[in-house]
Design a protein around this motif. Structure first.
Motif, mmCIF file in Angstrom:
data_model
loop_
_atom_site.group_PDB
_atom_site.id
_atom_site.type_symbol
_atom_site.label_atom_id
_atom_site.label_comp_id
_atom_site.label_asym_id
_atom_site.label_seq_id
_atom_site.Cartn_x
_atom_site.Cartn_y
_atom_site.Cartn_z
ATOM 1 N N ASN A 6 -56.568 -44.262 51.991
ATOM 2 C CA ASN A 6 -55.773 -43.191 52.600
ATOM 3 C C ASN A 6 -54.420 -43.718 53.063
ATOM 4 N N TYR A 7 -53.471 -42.789 53.193
ATOM 5 C CA TYR A 7 -52.163 -43.148 53.736
ATOM 6 C C TYR A 7 -51.641 -41.982 54.552
ATOM 7 N N ASP A 8 -51.183 -42.273 55.762
ATOM 8 C CA ASP A 8 -50.621 -41.239 56.634
ATOM 9 C C ASP A 8 -49.119 -41.156 56.438
ATOM 10 N N ASN A 11 -47.593 -36.632 59.597
ATOM 11 C CA ASN A 11 -48.872 -36.102 60.078
ATOM 12 C C ASN A 11 -49.786 -35.655 58.946
ATOM 13 N N THR A 12 -49.438 -36.020 57.719
ATOM 14 C CA THR A 12 -50.219 -35.628 56.555
ATOM 15 C C THR A 12 -50.944 -36.839 55.996
ATOM 16 N N THR A 13 -52.256 -36.736 55.836
ATOM 17 C CA THR A 13 -53.055 -37.838 55.300
ATOM 18 C C THR A 13 -53.247 -37.647 53.795
ATOM 19 N N LYS A 15 -55.032 -38.841 50.320
ATOM 20 C CA LYS A 15 -56.353 -39.419 50.039
ATOM 21 C C LYS A 15 -56.265 -40.711 49.236
#
Length: 338
Positions: A6-8, A11-13, A15
């Motif tokens: 995962n990567y942030d 504020n959006t993660t 997948k």
């Protein structure tokens, strides 16, 4: 594998670390509206497991497109078709952005004249553009701002500002195409003013929790043009307005470029380190082993795979199966991956 982690992004993660970069499909009607082809094209890559999809360069004005068959985002009537794509992509677990662009002197359509910071054509075969007035510049900045508002209404998770490949923002940034003697020309700081004012205007309307990406060309491959050191200075001028840099090269003038797998990755690596900002690496990255090396050696935070995703929309699913990585396969296809 790190590329499947995962990567942030703000504020959006995401997948995984795999990006489908913006690639023009030249498939819209002259009204610039998204159609069935665009829907199928983008949703297929979401079903295929891509973590982050960036919709192709979309014109903030009619003559801001590269061609008359590019997508547009200059009118509210574009929102519905784009929203259909956004909703479809999110349904299958991917996140989605749109690239906002003004082609400047590289507009090749029939709706209006081409414009540029200075009256210099792309090459000898190109028509001379009209030099932008101060009022023109202010209007284009407003058009970028309005396009960002439409992107938010369509539900995009992020936007990307196209400052690369010889289009209008890049034309302002490079001394090869910007010969202005006013506040928008001259030294690097002045040449960056147009980009900075666009980003500032967008920040006024773009939600704080959503990311802004900036696509850049970090080498003009021509004497007197932008170098990597120049691009580091440019990004440091504007980095408070952006969250990630999508690092490319070239496109401003015809130039000989030594192209090989991963030929732009070092630019990403240097910008990531010297500007202390996340980056997306791009440029003939054709498989996830290359991507894994880039991510694991911290040469970029995300990896964009373009041509290979055109050839193989299910690249991510197939690679995960081959490498025995546990991911959430689409339930409709699960029996083929078990």
């Amino acid at each position: 594998m790190n590329i499947f982690s995962n990567y942030d992004l703000k504020n959006t993660t995401l997948k995984n670390r795999i990006v489908m970069p913006p690639m023009c499909m030249y498939s819209a009607d002259t009204d610039g509206k998204a159609n069935e082809f665009h829907y199928t094209h983008y949703i297929t890559r979401a079903i295929g497991g891509v973590g982050f999809i960036i919709v192709e360069a979309s014109g903030i004005t009619e003559n801001g497109r590269i061609s008359d068959n590019d997508l547009g985002i200059w009118n509210d009537y574009h929102i519905e078709g784009l929203k259909n794509i956004v909703d479809g992509v999110k349904k299958y677990g991917s996140k989605i952005a749109i690239q906002l662009n003004h082609a400047g002197r590289k507009y090749t359509g029939n709706f209006s004249e081409a414009v540029a910071p200075s009256k210099i054509g792309f090459d000898e075969a190109s028509l001379l553009p009209r030099e932008l007035t101060m009022n023109d510049i202010k209007q284009i900045i407003t058009k970028f701002k309005e396009a960002a508002q439409r992107a938010d209404k369509a539900g995009f998770d992020a936007i990307e500002i196209h400052g690369a490949h010889g289009y209008l923002i890049h034309q302002f940034l490079s001394p090869l195409s910007n010969l202005r003697t006013d506040e928008y020309g001259g030294n690097v700081k002045n040449r960056t003013k147009f980009l900075k004012e666009i980003l500032h205007a967008i920040k006024e309307v773009w939600p704080e929790n959503k990311a802004i990406s900036l696509r850049v060309s970090s080498d003009d491959y021509t004497a007197g043009g932008i170098t990597l050191d120049d691009m580091v200075e440019i990004i440091n001028e504007v980095k408070k307005y952006i969250d990630i840099v999508h690092v490319s090269t070239g496109g401003l003038v015809p130039a000989k470029i030594a192209v090989y797998p991963g030929y732009q990755v070092n630019y990403s690596n240097e910008i990531r380190k010297k500007c202390n900002i996340p980056t997306i690496a791009v440029g003939l990255i054709t498989d996830l082993n290359m991507g894994e090396e880039i991510i694991s050696n911290k040469r970029a935070d995300l990896v964009a795979i373009g041509r290979e995703l055109l050839r193989n929309p299910y690249l991510v699913l197939n690679e995960a199966r081959e490498k025995h990585v546990e991911i959430d396969y689409p339930k409709q296809y699960l029996r083929s991956f078990n």
